[in-house]
Scaffold this active site. Structure first.
Site, PDB file in Angstrom:
ATOM      1  N   THR A  73      12.534  -2.318  -8.793  1.00  0.00           N
ATOM      2  CA  THR A  73      12.856  -3.316  -9.821  1.00  0.00           C
ATOM      3  C   THR A  73      11.792  -4.386 -10.028  1.00  0.00           C
ATOM      4  O   THR A  73      11.459  -4.709 -11.160  1.00  0.00           O
ATOM      5  CB  THR A  73      14.202  -3.992  -9.484  1.00  0.00           C
ATOM      6  OG1 THR A  73      15.177  -2.969  -9.370  1.00  0.00           O
ATOM      7  CG2 THR A  73      14.622  -4.969 -10.568  1.00  0.00           C
ATOM      8  N   GLY A  92       0.823  -1.199   0.000  1.00  0.00           N
ATOM      9  CA  GLY A  92       0.000   0.000   0.000  1.00  0.00           C
ATOM     10  C   GLY A  92       0.860   1.253   0.000  1.00  0.00           C
ATOM     11  O   GLY A  92       0.512   2.268  -0.614  1.00  0.00           O
ATOM     12  N   SER A  93       1.982   1.185   0.680  1.00  0.00           N
ATOM     13  CA  SER A  93       2.860   2.363   0.797  1.00  0.00           C
ATOM     14  C   SER A  93       3.347   2.857  -0.562  1.00  0.00           C
ATOM     15  O   SER A  93       3.310   4.057  -0.847  1.00  0.00           O
ATOM     16  CB  SER A  93       4.085   2.025   1.666  1.00  0.00           C
ATOM     17  OG  SER A  93       3.686   1.645   2.955  1.00  0.00           O
ATOM     18  N   ASP A 113      -8.200   5.657  -0.705  1.00  0.00           N
ATOM     19  CA  ASP A 113      -7.214   4.662  -0.272  1.00  0.00           C
ATOM     20  C   ASP A 113      -7.999   3.484   0.296  1.00  0.00           C
ATOM     21  O   ASP A 113      -8.448   3.501   1.440  1.00  0.00           O
ATOM     22  CB  ASP A 113      -6.279   5.273   0.786  1.00  0.00           C
ATOM     23  CG  ASP A 113      -5.315   4.236   1.367  1.00  0.00           C
ATOM     24  OD1 ASP A 113      -5.482   3.039   1.093  1.00  0.00           O
ATOM     25  OD2 ASP A 113      -4.395   4.645   2.115  1.00  0.00           O
ATOM     26  N   GLU A 114      -8.145   2.458  -0.546  1.00  0.00           N
ATOM     27  CA  GLU A 114      -8.896   1.262  -0.130  1.00  0.00           C
ATOM     28  C   GLU A 114      -7.944   0.095   0.093  1.00  0.00           C
ATOM     29  O   GLU A 114      -8.318  -1.079  -0.076  1.00  0.00           O
ATOM     30  CB  GLU A 114      -9.996   0.952  -1.156  1.00  0.00           C
ATOM     31  CG  GLU A 114     -10.977   2.101  -1.313  1.00  0.00           C
ATOM     32  CD  GLU A 114     -12.382   1.684  -1.730  1.00  0.00           C
ATOM     33  OE1 GLU A 114     -12.640   0.469  -1.834  1.00  0.00           O
ATOM     34  OE2 GLU A 114     -13.213   2.589  -1.934  1.00  0.00           O
ATOM     35  N   VAL A 115      -6.715   0.427   0.473  1.00  0.00           N
ATOM     36  CA  VAL A 115      -5.714  -0.621   0.712  1.00  0.00           C
ATOM     37  C   VAL A 115      -6.222  -1.603   1.772  1.00  0.00           C
ATOM     38  O   VAL A 115      -6.086  -2.812   1.634  1.00  0.00           O
ATOM     39  CB  VAL A 115      -4.371   0.014   1.136  1.00  0.00           C
ATOM     40  CG1 VAL A 115      -3.407  -1.033   1.685  1.00  0.00           C
ATOM     41  CG2 VAL A 115      -3.743   0.748  -0.047  1.00  0.00           C
ATOM     42  N   LYS A 116      -6.836  -1.055   2.808  1.00  0.00           N
ATOM     43  CA  LYS A 116      -7.289  -1.944   3.881  1.00  0.00           C
ATOM     44  C   LYS A 116      -8.749  -2.359   3.722  1.00  0.00           C
ATOM     45  O   LYS A 116      -9.099  -3.495   3.995  1.00  0.00           O
ATOM     46  CB  LYS A 116      -7.105  -1.266   5.239  1.00  0.00           C
ATOM     47  CG  LYS A 116      -7.293  -2.221   6.402  1.00  0.00           C
ATOM     48  CD  LYS A 116      -6.343  -1.917   7.529  1.00  0.00           C
ATOM     49  CE  LYS A 116      -6.279  -3.000   8.558  1.00  0.00           C
ATOM     50  NZ  LYS A 116      -5.321  -2.662   9.618  1.00  0.00           N
ATOM     51  N   TYR A 120      -3.775   6.474   7.846  1.00  0.00           N
ATOM     52  CA  TYR A 120      -2.541   5.724   7.595  1.00  0.00           C
ATOM     53  C   TYR A 120      -2.502   5.409   6.102  1.00  0.00           C
ATOM     54  O   TYR A 120      -3.373   4.726   5.576  1.00  0.00           O
ATOM     55  CB  TYR A 120      -2.493   4.419   8.409  1.00  0.00           C
ATOM     56  CG  TYR A 120      -1.127   3.775   8.330  1.00  0.00           C
ATOM     57  CD1 TYR A 120      -0.149   4.039   9.290  1.00  0.00           C
ATOM     58  CD2 TYR A 120      -0.791   2.926   7.274  1.00  0.00           C
ATOM     59  CE1 TYR A 120       1.127   3.474   9.201  1.00  0.00           C
ATOM     60  CE2 TYR A 120       0.483   2.367   7.184  1.00  0.00           C
ATOM     61  CZ  TYR A 120       1.426   2.645   8.150  1.00  0.00           C
ATOM     62  OH  TYR A 120       2.695   2.097   8.071  1.00  0.00           O
TER      63      TYR A 120
HETATM   64  C1  LIG Z   1      -5.428   2.430   4.534  1.00  0.00           C
HETATM   65  C2  LIG Z   1      -4.019   1.962   4.368  1.00  0.00           C
HETATM   66  N1  LIG Z   1      -3.285   2.458   3.361  1.00  0.00           N
HETATM   67  C3  LIG Z   1      -2.021   2.089   3.164  1.00  0.00           C
HETATM   68  C4  LIG Z   1      -1.410   1.180   3.990  1.00  0.00           C
HETATM   69  C5  LIG Z   1       0.013   0.798   3.754  1.00  0.00           C
HETATM   70  O1  LIG Z   1       0.053  -0.503   3.236  1.00  0.00           O
HETATM   71  P1  LIG Z   1       1.377  -1.376   3.358  1.00  0.00           P
HETATM   72  O2  LIG Z   1       1.581  -1.675   4.800  1.00  0.00           O
HETATM   73  O3  LIG Z   1       1.051  -2.589   2.543  1.00  0.00           O
HETATM   74  O4  LIG Z   1       2.474  -0.592   2.778  1.00  0.00           O
HETATM   75  C6  LIG Z   1      -2.127   0.633   5.061  1.00  0.00           C
HETATM   76  C7  LIG Z   1      -1.486  -0.314   5.992  1.00  0.00           C
HETATM   77  O5  LIG Z   1      -1.951  -0.599   7.066  1.00  0.00           O
HETATM   78  C8  LIG Z   1      -3.468   1.042   5.258  1.00  0.00           C
HETATM   79  O6  LIG Z   1      -4.210   0.563   6.270  1.00  0.00           O
END
Ligand SMILES: Cc1ncc(COP(=O)(O)O)c(C=O)c1O
Length: 430
Positions: free
Chosen positions: A287, A109-110, A230-233, A136
């Site tokens: 990479t 996600g970062s 940001d729908e990573v979580k 986050y």
């Molecule tokens: C909403 C959200 N975005 C981004 C991230 C970052 O993801 P990652 O830990 O895979 O880099 C997180 C991680 O907890 C998250 O909850």
């Protein structure tokens, strides 16, 4: 302490620790992890959401085996491979709002959020980003520099960062005030992108009032600012719809995904408007991004979620979990609030329901005791007092009920003073 955990302490850097108890497991299956010695643990965290389809999902295992055998490519920097192109095409097909979009394919996600921020800056010619308190978005670079939790902790924010409180009914942070502040920040016309979690987890599992995303969409349109969900979580079914933003009938310009997306492998995505992407060629070069094996896992995850409509399971099971946990509030004075949407749920523990003073120690002890009783949870929030539940979407009704039973028992033991403070000594948690 299991021997495997001791070996981990001796060899694996604490730089990467986020530990709540001495977890050491040798196998995973469905929603369960198995410790050395065979004890089975129900994982109600899904490893912070990364095991959203559970452990060793057959579709992912099969896809990874095949792709690792073919090794059609390990880097999209270098060239095209069918797995990577297929992944991007299939992800785009699951999105509303036209096909004029491109997919950045990353590891975490970062880096997906960092790619989104760099592309937004290049695409708009503006440099500022607006994010929310308690958010986050990542632990590296720009995504870290816009994360509310890090900025509150003293990390230097991204230059020009605008931060606005996240609307939080339980903490009396009201939506109209928040939207007014957003309006003021955007009206200067220099904000490239608003980045927002449709439900914010690490900030304390906060479900915003209806109208939040819609209000952001309107303001972004008014001031020519991109809107990034940001729908990573919480994406890919967790909140009860395939995409969390669907609930408010809006479409963001940028969408970032991760965690569940990789089926346990490192995989993330940032979906970008094509013209924004075009302005940022080569802006993020790692990479092994666009790795064919990870992309194959992602294709298996997307097709499983879509074909099994797992978002409907998340809604049904989430309601059951929420109802079960809310019923505990009657007997446990520690419970201040239970909130959530679908299978992202928080239980806020307080010393006193009037003052809402965070019960930080009791939260850590409850999470530890639940681990001893066989259920994995963690805790989040600025007061470290919100038990977070983000289980795999493939959970069963029986597993939901078991989790409620164990949390109930853990709270009773903590309230009765049966869990000594010393047990949590080495585990710093969140
Ligand atoms: C909403 C959200 N975005 C981004 C991230 C970052 O993801 P990652 O830990 O895979 O880099 C997180 C991680 O907890 C998250 O909850």
């Amino acid at each position: 302490m299991p021997p495997l955990y001791e070996r981990d302490l001796a060899a694996v850097a604490s730089v990467l620790h986020l530990r709540f108890y001495p977890l050491a497991t040798t196998k995973g299956e469905g929603a369960w992890l198995v410790e050395e010695g065979g004890r089975r643990l129900l994982d109600m965290t899904a490893a912070f959401g990364a095991a959203g389809l559970g452990y060793a999902h057959p579709a992912v295992v099969e896809a990874v085996r095949r792709a690792a055998g073919e090794m059609a490519g390990v880097s999209a920097l270098f060239g095209a491979s069918p797995e990577v192109v297929g992944f991007a095409e299939e992800l785009l097909a699951l999105l509303p709002g036209g096909t004029d979009r491109k997919v950045y394919i990353g590891h975490a996600g970062s880096d997906a959020n960092t790619a989104a921020i760099r592309a937004a800056r290049a695409g708009t010619g503006r440099s500022r980003v607006l994010s929310f308190g308690g958010s986050y978005h990542g632990g590296l670079g720009e995504s870290q520099g816009v994360s509310g939790v890090y900025v509150a902790g003293g990390l230097r924010p991204e230059p020009g960062l605008a931060q606005v409180p996240y609307p939080h009914p339980y903490a009396s942070v009201l939506l109209p005030d928040v939207l007014d502040q957003v309006d003021r920040e955007l009206s200067a016309g220099d904000v490239a992108m608003v980045i927002v979690e449709p439900v914010t987890n690490d900030g304390g599992v906060i479900v915003p009032p209806d109208g939040f995303l819609k209000g952001l969409r309107e303001r972004c349109d008014r001031y020519g600012t991109l809107l990034c969900a940001d729908e990573v979580k919480v994406g890919l079914g967790r909140t009860g719809t395939l995409h969390a933003f669907e609930r408010e009938g809006i479409v963001p310009d940028v969408l970032t995904l991760g965690k569940t997306l990789g089926g346990g492998l490192p995989l993330s995505a940032a979906v970008l408007p094509a013209e924004v992407d075009a302005a940022a060629e080569g802006a993020i070069l790692l990479t092994t991004i666009g790795n064919a094996v990870c992309a194959a896992a992602g294709r298996a995850v997307l097709s499983t979620i879509a074909s099994e409509r797992l978002w409907t399971r998340a809604e049904v099971l989430g309601d059951r979990l929420l109802t079960g946990l809310r019923a505990l509030a009657g007997k446990h004075p520690l419970i201040g609030d239970v909130r959530g949407r679908g299978l992202t749920i928080g239980v806020e523990l307080v010393r006193d329901r009037e003052t809402k003073a965070p019960a930080k120690l009791e939260t850590a002890l409850t999470v530890y005791r639940a681990f001893e009783l066989g259920v994995l949870t963690d805790y989040v929030g600025p007061g470290s007092n919100v038990i977070e539940l983000t289980p795999p979407l493939i959970l069963t009704e029986e597993e939901v009920d078991l989790a409620v039973e164990v949390i109930d028992a853990a709270l009773s033991d903590v309230e009765a003073g049966k869990v000594p403070e010393s047990v949590i000594g080495p585990y710093k948690g969140w």
